[in-house]
Structure formats: structure tokens, C-alpha cells
Design a protein around this motif. Structure first.
Motif, short mmCIF file in Angstrom:
data_model
loop_
_atom_site.label_atom_id
_atom_site.label_comp_id
_atom_site.label_asym_id
_atom_site.label_seq_id
_atom_site.Cartn_x
_atom_site.Cartn_y
_atom_site.Cartn_z
N LYS A 160 5.83 -1.30 -5.29
CA LYS A 160 5.65 -0.35 -4.18
C LYS A 160 4.79 -0.96 -3.08
CE LYS A 160 6.00 3.69 -7.21
NZ LYS A 160 5.29 4.87 -7.77
N LEU A 161 3.79 -1.76 -3.47
CA LEU A 161 2.96 -2.44 -2.48
C LEU A 161 3.78 -3.50 -1.74
CD1 LEU A 161 0.17 -3.04 -1.20
CD2 LEU A 161 -0.14 -4.75 -2.99
N LEU A 162 4.52 -4.30 -2.49
CA LEU A 162 5.33 -5.35 -1.87
C LEU A 162 6.39 -4.76 -0.95
CD1 LEU A 162 5.77 -7.76 -4.92
CD2 LEU A 162 4.04 -7.83 -3.11
N TRP A 163 6.83 -3.54 -1.25
CA TRP A 163 7.83 -2.90 -0.39
C TRP A 163 7.28 -2.65 1.01
CZ3 TRP A 163 8.33 1.71 2.30
CH2 TRP A 163 9.61 2.03 2.73
N ILE A 164 5.97 -2.41 1.12
CA ILE A 164 5.37 -2.19 2.44
C ILE A 164 5.62 -3.39 3.34
CG2 ILE A 164 3.17 -1.89 3.69
CD1 ILE A 164 2.13 -0.37 1.24
N GLY A 165 5.55 -4.58 2.76
CA GLY A 165 5.75 -5.80 3.55
C GLY A 165 7.18 -6.28 3.61
N GLY A 166 7.99 -5.94 2.60
CA GLY A 166 9.35 -6.49 2.56
C GLY A 166 10.46 -5.47 2.45
N GLY A 167 10.11 -4.20 2.29
CA GLY A 167 11.14 -3.17 2.15
C GLY A 167 11.78 -2.81 3.47
N THR A 168 12.90 -2.10 3.39
CA THR A 168 13.63 -1.69 4.59
C THR A 168 13.94 -0.20 4.55
OG1 THR A 168 15.79 -2.20 3.60
CG2 THR A 168 14.70 -3.97 4.82
#
Length: 329
Positions: A160-168
Motif C-alpha cells: 500500500k505504501l509502494l502504491w503511493i509512489g508507483g500505483g495508478t
């Protein structure tokens, strides 16, 4: 002649921006692709968020030099919370953002209560919190499986944290959306709220604001806390994008954020800190760096080129050659 200078003063930077985009678009077929557009906007997202914080501090007549160290501190706190201590994404992000508020509060207190000039106070904060970010991890980068002082890592990166930087969201990177939302919030805050207008009044004429009953100190501290919060938010986005807590990773963002903010002075002849101009300045720098990189221009020349661009923007904004509003000595 005066009309020509006025046109250059108001629209010169935007015209230069357009010419650079057209040149890169014509010379580099890959430059104009949607994929490269997202690359540019993602690279600009952190810079824009941090620069908006600098803009708020400059609105009250200050100058926050601690934004780079705040980014570094936020990155290391979020990374340590996830990897060293196994905390969830909510706690990691809250602690990262709280660190930014702490830096801003410290800088504001030094300025208001200790009567230290803004640049010296934030310079001191910069060194203190830059050092603290190193102490927290014993001067080491934080990565998957990398424990603290020989101890095993208790956690891992939360998707969920990584999604902030790489999610769409609907194909658009979330970091871009977050930067856009932050821009809108800062614009509305400074232009449409009573507090925002008071901040501008403090920057324009602090003595008049004080005579009108404004508690100058409170609003100056608030401005630096907002600057610290936005810098920490930039750090959260950065660590989420790279999935690693690198030491002193925020140092480069000080120059880029300050450059974007000051370039924004020259947008439409504003000649003052303004959030929309700041974002355009960040885009200007991002497009320039992206195009130069695609041209295989050595990385060590890019700071020189960015510095030259900043000087040109400052000449357009403040020199009497173009700024006909400047009064003669």
C-alpha cells in the motif's frame, strides 16, 4: 520599447518554455510520447510538492532552507518504521509527516521566539535534522532485509505504501494526482481563505499587519509548519516510489525546489511567490532535465544549466531592464 519589455517580462519565460518543448518534441521522437510525459510528471511531482512548501514560507517573507533535510528525514523515518520496526503503512506515513511538522515548528520557533533571521534559523534546522536522519539509521541506507545494528529486520515494504509512489488511478500515476491535488489545495488556501490572505499580508507588510491586530509570530510559525509538512509529504512519495531509504536523498531537492519557486516569480510577471508559477517552474526544470538526459548530455552539466535558467528567470523578474514596475533608486 517599454511595451516590448513588458511583454518579455510577463510572457518571456512561458515563451521560452514553449520553445524548449517544441524543440525537444521535434528533435526527439520519444520525447512527445505519453509514457515520457508520465516520466516527466512523476519526476516533477516530488519537486513540485516540496517547492509549494518553499512558496508558503516565502509568502510570509521567509525562506525555508530546511526542506531538503526534511525530505531526507521523512524518507528515513518511513523506511525505518516499515523495515526496522514492522509498523503499518498508516503509522509510517503519520510519523513521516509528523517529522515535517516538527522541523517546521522548530524553524518557526527559532525565528519568532529566538529572533534568528529566517535563513540562519532554517540553515541550522537543515544541519540538525540532516544529521538526525543519519543517526536514526546509523548512517546506513534502509532496504529490504536490512536490520538495525545487526538485528534482523522486523518488517518489509507494505504494497500500500509502494502504491503511493508507483500505483495508478485510471492509468494516471497516483503521485501525479497527489501533486495536482496538493497544488489545488495550496492555491485555494493562499487565495481563498482568510488565513492564506493573512499570510500574504504578513509577507507584504508585516508592520501593517501587526498594527491591524494580526499575531505575526503565529502565522510565521504556521507557514513554516506547512512548508515542513509538504516537504515531508514529498519524502513519503519519494520513498514510496524508490522502495528504499537512501541517506541524504533529499539534499538535491533543496536546489530544485528553490529554483522552481524563484522561476515561478517570472511567470506572467507575478514578481512574488505564487503556487501556480512554482508548479510551472518545476515543470520547466523537469522538462529541461528530461530532454537533456535524452540528448545524453552529461549529468554533471545539468546543475550548471539549471542554475543558468534560474539566473535568467531572476533577471526577468527583478532587473529593471524588463521589470518596468521596479522603482529607480
Amino acid at each position: 520599447m517599454a511595451n516590448v519589455r513588458t511583454i518579455v517580462y510577463k510572457y518571456g519565460l512561458l515563451a521560452l518554455f514553449a520553445l524548449i518543448v517544441i524543440f525537444f518534441f521535434a528533435a526527439l521522437p520519444a520525447f512527445g510520447t505519453v509514457q515520457n510525459l508520465y516520466v516527466i510528471l512523476q519526476s516533477v511531482a516530488v519537486t513540485a510538492i516540496v517547492a509549494l512548501g518553499v512558496t508558503v514560507s516565502m509568502t510570509v517573507g521567509g525562506f525555508d532552507l530546511a526542506v531538503g533535510s526534511t525530505v531526507s528525514l521523512s524518507v528515513m523515518i518511513v523506511a525505518a518504521a516499515q523495515i526496522y520496526y514492522g509498523l503499518g503503512v498508516v503509522w509510517a506515513v503519520v510519523l513521516g509527516l509528523a517529522s515535517g511538522l516538527l522541523v517546521g515548528l522548530t524553524s518557526g520557533a527559532l525565528i519568532v521566539f529566538a529572533k534568528i533571521p529566517d535563513m540562519l534559523a532554517t540553515l541550522g534546522s537543515m544541519f540538525v535534522y540532516s544529521g538526525l536522519s543519519l543517526i536514526l539509521t546509523a548512517g546506513k541506507s534502509v532496504s529490504t532485509g536490512n536490520g538495525y545494528n545487526g538485528q534482523a529486520a522486523r518488517g518489509n515494504w507494505d504494497p500500500k505504501l509502494l502504491w503511493i509512489g508507483g500505483g495508478t488511478v485510471l492509468g494516471v500515476p497516483f503521485s501525479i494526482i497527489l501533486a495536482l491535488v496538493t497544488t489545488i489545495v495550496v492555491v485555494l488556501f493562499l487565495t481563498r481563505t482568510r488565513t492564506g490572505r493573512i499570510l500574504e499580508a504578513v509577507g507584504n507588510n508585516s508592520r501593517a499587519a501587526r498594527l491591524a491586530g494580526v499575531r505575526i509570530g503565529r502565522y510565521r510559525i504556521l507557514a513554516y509548519m506547512i512548508s515542513g509538512l509538504l516537504s515531508a509529504l514529498g519524502g513519503v512519495v519519494l520513498v514510496a516510489r524508490v522502495g528504499r531509504g537512501d541517506i541524504d536523498v533529499g539534499s538535491s531537492y533543496l536546489l530544485e525546489a528553490v529554483a522552481a519557486t524563484l522561476i515561478g516569480y517570472a511567470v506572467l510577471g507575478a514578481n512574488r511567490p505564487n503556487p501556480l508559477g512554482t508548479v510551472i517552474g518545476a515543470l520547466f526544470v523537469g522538462v529541461l532535465v528530461n530532454g537533456l538526459t535524452m540528448f545524453n548530455v552529461p549529468y554533471y552539466t545539468q546543475d550548471f544549466i539549471k542554475g543558468t535558467l534560474l539566473v535568467v528567470a531572476l533577471v526577468v523578474s527583478f532587473s529593471k531592464i524588463f521589470n518596468t514596475q521596479q522603482k529607480e533608486d
